[in-house]
Motif scaffolding. Structure first.
Motif, PDB file in Angstrom:
ATOM      1  N   HIS A  12       0.872  -1.178   0.000  1.00 46.48           N
ATOM      2  CA  HIS A  12       0.000   0.000   0.000  1.00 46.48           C
ATOM      3  C   HIS A  12       0.908   1.226   0.000  1.00 46.48           C
ATOM      4  CE1 HIS A  12      -2.810   3.103   1.358  1.00 46.48           C
ATOM      5  NE2 HIS A  12      -3.756   2.312   0.901  1.00 46.48           N
ATOM      6  N   LEU A  13       0.785   2.048  -1.051  1.00 45.73           N
ATOM      7  CA  LEU A  13       1.701   3.168  -1.215  1.00 45.73           C
ATOM      8  C   LEU A  13       0.944   4.496  -1.271  1.00 45.73           C
ATOM      9  CD1 LEU A  13       4.018   1.684  -3.995  1.00 45.73           C
ATOM     10  CD2 LEU A  13       4.448   1.754  -1.525  1.00 45.73           C
ATOM     11  N   PRO A  14       1.506   5.545  -0.674  1.00 41.12           N
ATOM     12  CA  PRO A  14       0.904   6.881  -0.806  1.00 41.12           C
ATOM     13  C   PRO A  14       0.911   7.314  -2.271  1.00 41.12           C
ATOM     14  CG  PRO A  14       2.568   6.824   0.936  1.00 41.12           C
ATOM     15  CD  PRO A  14       2.710   5.549   0.170  1.00 41.12           C
ATOM     16  N   LEU A  15      -0.119   8.032  -2.671  1.00 39.80           N
ATOM     17  CA  LEU A  15      -0.199   8.452  -4.065  1.00 39.80           C
ATOM     18  C   LEU A  15       0.934   9.385  -4.449  1.00 39.80           C
ATOM     19  CD1 LEU A  15      -3.999   9.036  -4.791  1.00 39.80           C
ATOM     20  CD2 LEU A  15      -2.650   6.936  -4.907  1.00 39.80           C
ATOM     21  N   ASP A  16       1.429  10.153  -3.497  1.00 39.01           N
ATOM     22  CA  ASP A  16       2.489  11.101  -3.845  1.00 39.01           C
ATOM     23  C   ASP A  16       3.821  10.412  -4.123  1.00 39.01           C
ATOM     24  OD1 ASP A  16       3.320  10.432  -1.283  1.00 39.01           O
ATOM     25  OD2 ASP A  16       2.895  12.388  -0.408  1.00 39.01           O
ATOM     26  N   GLU A  17       3.884   9.082  -3.930  1.00 37.29           N
ATOM     27  CA  GLU A  17       5.087   8.338  -4.293  1.00 37.29           C
ATOM     28  C   GLU A  17       4.980   7.715  -5.688  1.00 37.29           C
ATOM     29  OE1 GLU A  17       6.208   5.457  -1.392  1.00 37.29           O
ATOM     30  OE2 GLU A  17       6.201   6.887   0.285  1.00 37.29           O
ATOM     31  N   LEU A  18       3.778   7.846  -6.308  1.00 34.18           N
ATOM     32  CA  LEU A  18       3.529   7.210  -7.600  1.00 34.18           C
ATOM     33  C   LEU A  18       3.560   8.238  -8.724  1.00 34.18           C
ATOM     34  CD1 LEU A  18       0.546   4.920  -6.530  1.00 34.18           C
ATOM     35  CD2 LEU A  18       2.976   4.319  -6.662  1.00 34.18           C
ATOM     36  N   THR A  19       4.020   7.792  -9.884  1.00 34.91           N
ATOM     37  CA  THR A  19       4.097   8.643 -11.071  1.00 34.91           C
ATOM     38  C   THR A  19       3.166   8.104 -12.149  1.00 34.91           C
ATOM     39  OG1 THR A  19       6.411   9.203 -10.628  1.00 34.91           O
ATOM     40  CG2 THR A  19       5.609   9.535 -12.880  1.00 34.91           C
ATOM     41  N   PRO A  55      11.689   6.403 -10.469  1.00 34.33           N
ATOM     42  CA  PRO A  55      10.326   6.597  -9.983  1.00 34.33           C
ATOM     43  C   PRO A  55       9.516   5.307 -10.017  1.00 34.33           C
ATOM     44  CG  PRO A  55      10.500   7.346 -12.244  1.00 34.33           C
ATOM     45  CD  PRO A  55      11.892   6.972 -11.813  1.00 34.33           C
ATOM     46  N   LEU A  56       8.408   5.306  -9.272  1.00 39.77           N
ATOM     47  CA  LEU A  56       7.438   4.218  -9.315  1.00 39.77           C
ATOM     48  C   LEU A  56       6.360   4.634 -10.319  1.00 39.77           C
ATOM     49  CD1 LEU A  56       7.128   3.529  -5.480  1.00 39.77           C
ATOM     50  CD2 LEU A  56       8.268   2.073  -7.172  1.00 39.77           C
ATOM     51  N   ILE A  57       6.321   3.984 -11.474  1.00 39.19           N
ATOM     52  CA  ILE A  57       5.453   4.407 -12.577  1.00 39.19           C
ATOM     53  C   ILE A  57       4.259   3.469 -12.691  1.00 39.19           C
ATOM     54  CG2 ILE A  57       5.309   4.807 -15.050  1.00 39.19           C
ATOM     55  CD1 ILE A  57       8.265   5.460 -15.052  1.00 39.19           C
ATOM     56  N   VAL A  58       3.062   4.051 -12.710  1.00 45.69           N
ATOM     57  CA  VAL A  58       1.833   3.270 -12.797  1.00 45.69           C
ATOM     58  C   VAL A  58       1.616   2.827 -14.248  1.00 45.69           C
ATOM     59  CG1 VAL A  58      -0.653   3.259 -12.431  1.00 45.69           C
ATOM     60  CG2 VAL A  58       0.832   4.518 -10.858  1.00 45.69           C
ATOM     61  N   LEU A  59       1.700   1.529 -14.493  1.00 43.51           N
ATOM     62  CA  LEU A  59       1.486   0.987 -15.834  1.00 43.51           C
ATOM     63  C   LEU A  59      -0.001   0.785 -16.104  1.00 43.51           C
ATOM     64  CD1 LEU A  59       4.300  -1.734 -16.014  1.00 43.51           C
ATOM     65  CD2 LEU A  59       4.440   0.705 -16.586  1.00 43.51           C
ATOM     66  N   ALA A  60      -0.724   0.289 -15.116  1.00 44.89           N
ATOM     67  CA  ALA A  60      -2.158   0.021 -15.247  1.00 44.89           C
ATOM     68  C   ALA A  60      -2.865   0.499 -13.985  1.00 44.89           C
ATOM     69  CB  ALA A  60      -2.408  -1.474 -15.458  1.00 44.89           C
ATOM     70  N   GLY A  61      -3.954   1.220 -14.185  1.00 46.56           N
ATOM     71  CA  GLY A  61      -4.698   1.756 -13.042  1.00 46.56           C
ATOM     72  C   GLY A  61      -4.513   3.245 -12.855  1.00 46.56           C
ATOM     73  N   ASN A  62      -4.090   3.941 -13.918  1.00 47.58           N
ATOM     74  CA  ASN A  62      -3.862   5.383 -13.800  1.00 47.58           C
ATOM     75  C   ASN A  62      -5.129   6.145 -13.413  1.00 47.58           C
ATOM     76  OD1 ASN A  62      -0.978   6.408 -14.845  1.00 47.58           O
ATOM     77  ND2 ASN A  62      -1.511   4.519 -15.917  1.00 47.58           N
ATOM     78  N   HIS A  63      -6.285   5.721 -13.930  1.00 49.09           N
ATOM     79  CA  HIS A  63      -7.521   6.439 -13.618  1.00 49.09           C
ATOM     80  C   HIS A  63      -8.051   6.082 -12.229  1.00 49.09           C
ATOM     81  CE1 HIS A  63      -7.258   6.627 -18.054  1.00 49.09           C
ATOM     82  NE2 HIS A  63      -7.572   7.882 -17.806  1.00 49.09           N
ATOM     83  N   THR A  64      -7.736   4.874 -11.763  1.00 50.43           N
ATOM     84  CA  THR A  64      -8.048   4.539 -10.374  1.00 50.43           C
ATOM     85  C   THR A  64      -7.242   5.435  -9.452  1.00 50.43           C
ATOM     86  OG1 THR A  64      -8.569   2.228 -10.905  1.00 50.43           O
ATOM     87  CG2 THR A  64      -7.947   2.717  -8.630  1.00 50.43           C
ATOM     88  N   ASP A  95     -12.592   7.638   7.860  1.00 46.91           N
ATOM     89  CA  ASP A  95     -11.527   7.881   8.834  1.00 46.91           C
ATOM     90  C   ASP A  95     -10.937   9.272   8.596  1.00 46.91           C
ATOM     91  OD1 ASP A  95      -9.323   7.940  10.474  1.00 46.91           O
ATOM     92  OD2 ASP A  95      -8.347   6.184   9.601  1.00 46.91           O
ATOM     93  N   PRO A  96     -11.023  10.193   9.587  1.00 49.75           N
ATOM     94  CA  PRO A  96     -10.483  11.546   9.409  1.00 49.75           C
ATOM     95  C   PRO A  96      -8.982  11.560   9.123  1.00 49.75           C
ATOM     96  CG  PRO A  96     -11.917  11.434  11.328  1.00 49.75           C
ATOM     97  CD  PRO A  96     -11.684  10.020  10.883  1.00 49.75           C
ATOM     98  N   ALA A  97      -8.282  10.484   9.486  1.00 53.87           N
ATOM     99  CA  ALA A  97      -6.830  10.449   9.314  1.00 53.87           C
ATOM    100  C   ALA A  97      -6.412   9.830   7.982  1.00 53.87           C
ATOM    101  CB  ALA A  97      -6.189   9.661  10.465  1.00 53.87           C
ATOM    102  N   TRP A  98      -7.385   9.447   7.139  1.00 51.77           N
ATOM    103  CA  TRP A  98      -7.028   8.765   5.886  1.00 51.77           C
ATOM    104  C   TRP A  98      -6.263   9.689   4.951  1.00 51.77           C
ATOM    105  CZ3 TRP A  98      -7.986   9.083   0.580  1.00 51.77           C
ATOM    106  CH2 TRP A  98      -7.655   7.954  -0.159  1.00 51.77           C
ATOM    107  N   GLU A  99      -5.203   9.160   4.337  1.00 55.67           N
ATOM    108  CA  GLU A  99      -4.439   9.886   3.345  1.00 55.67           C
ATOM    109  C   GLU A  99      -4.470   9.105   2.034  1.00 55.67           C
ATOM    110  OE1 GLU A  99      -3.154  12.830   3.416  1.00 55.67           O
ATOM    111  OE2 GLU A  99      -3.671  13.189   5.515  1.00 55.67           O
ATOM    112  N   PRO A 100      -4.570   9.795   0.878  1.00 53.55           N
ATOM    113  CA  PRO A 100      -4.684   9.108  -0.413  1.00 53.55           C
ATOM    114  C   PRO A 100      -3.548   8.118  -0.667  1.00 53.55           C
ATOM    115  CG  PRO A 100      -5.187  11.428  -0.669  1.00 53.55           C
ATOM    116  CD  PRO A 100      -4.670  11.260   0.735  1.00 53.55           C
ATOM    117  N   GLY A 101      -3.921   6.872  -0.878  1.00 52.89           N
ATOM    118  CA  GLY A 101      -2.958   5.823  -1.161  1.00 52.89           C
ATOM    119  C   GLY A 101      -3.648   4.695  -1.900  1.00 52.89           C
ATOM    120  N   ALA A 102      -2.893   3.739  -2.385  1.00 53.37           N
ATOM    121  CA  ALA A 102      -3.467   2.643  -3.168  1.00 53.37           C
ATOM    122  C   ALA A 102      -2.688   1.357  -2.945  1.00 53.37           C
ATOM    123  CB  ALA A 102      -3.460   2.995  -4.653  1.00 53.37           C
TER     124      ALA A 102
END
Length: 232
Positions: A12-19, A55-64, A95-102
């Motif tokens: 499970h990775l924060p979105l700001d780590e994904l390209t 970088p960590l590059i999203v190959l599939a799931g960019n719109h997710t 959860d008020p503490a949730w941060e965008p991740g996938a």
């Protein structure tokens, strides 16, 4: 010799780590994906290319990824109704503490394979067809259409297609290719340059609506209002 994709791990990775994949050609319906995620949760991992010291590059799931980012941080305040009762949002769990991740499946591969994976992931769905009787039964078995990507109008169109005389279905197939739920609805198709497309998206996204069609209605209402004011 190209290097095939090799699975590394799931994390499970924060979105700001994904390209996002550079030059991704698909333009997905982010609103529909966001509604699905809120109702169903993230049932499919993003496929992410891991590059040594890169970088960590999203190959599939960019719109997710875009949909998760559109949700934003914290508790969205939304709940969903299921057969088991009211459940929290499938993304943030309220959860008020949730941060965008996938949830991501990390793979290694070379640049050529990375491009092929991105292309085929977008293309494979386009090449598929439907068994509309099976689809109609599936949709009819649900209490509601939340999180399916279908609307009551879609269900009416599919029902009409199944009830159409064989010669009409054949005629539709000849003019539209494989019959689908869109054949009863007009389509707007334009080829424009990137600047015009960006202006169109900005104009459309400035209006409220659950999908692009609803946003377009609001945009057209605004245009008609301005025309009426100019003519007055």
């Amino acid at each position: 010799m190209t290097e095939q994709a090799t699975y590394v791990r799931t994390a499970h990775l924060p979105l700001d780590e994904l390209t996002p994949f550079p030059g991704n050609a698909k333009r997905g319906n982010v609103d529909t994906i966001l509604q699905s995620l809120r109702r169903n949760g993230q049932y499919r991992s993003l496929v992410v290319r891991q590059i040594t010291d890169g970088p960590l590059i999203v190959l599939a799931g960019n719109h997710t990824m875009q949909a998760l980012d559109a949700h934003g941080s914290g508790d969205c305040g939304q709940t969903v109704k299921t057969s088991g009762g009211t459940k929290p949002c499938g993304i943030c769990q309220n959860d008020p503490a949730w941060e965008p991740g996938a949830r991501c499946e990390l793979v290694t591969c070379d640049e050529d394979t990375a491009r092929r994976i991105n292309i085929v992931d977008n293309r494979a769905a386009d090449l598929g067809t439907y068994d509309f009787e099976a689809l109609s039964e599936l949709l009819g078995s649900l209490e509601d259409l939340d999180g399916t990507g279908y609307t009551p109008q879609d269900v009416e169109d599919i029902t009409a297609l199944l009830a159409a005389p064989p010669d009409e279905v054949q005629q539709l197939a000849e003019h539209h290719g494989e019959p689908n739920e869109d054949v009863f609805r007009p389509q707007i198709k334009l080829t424009v340059d990137s600047e015009t497309f960006d202006r169109w998206r900005l104009a459309l996204d400035a209006h409220l609506g659950k999908d692009d069609e609803a946003k377009l209605h609001h945009l057209l209402d605004e245009v008609e209002k301005h025309r009426a004011e100019a003519a007055a």
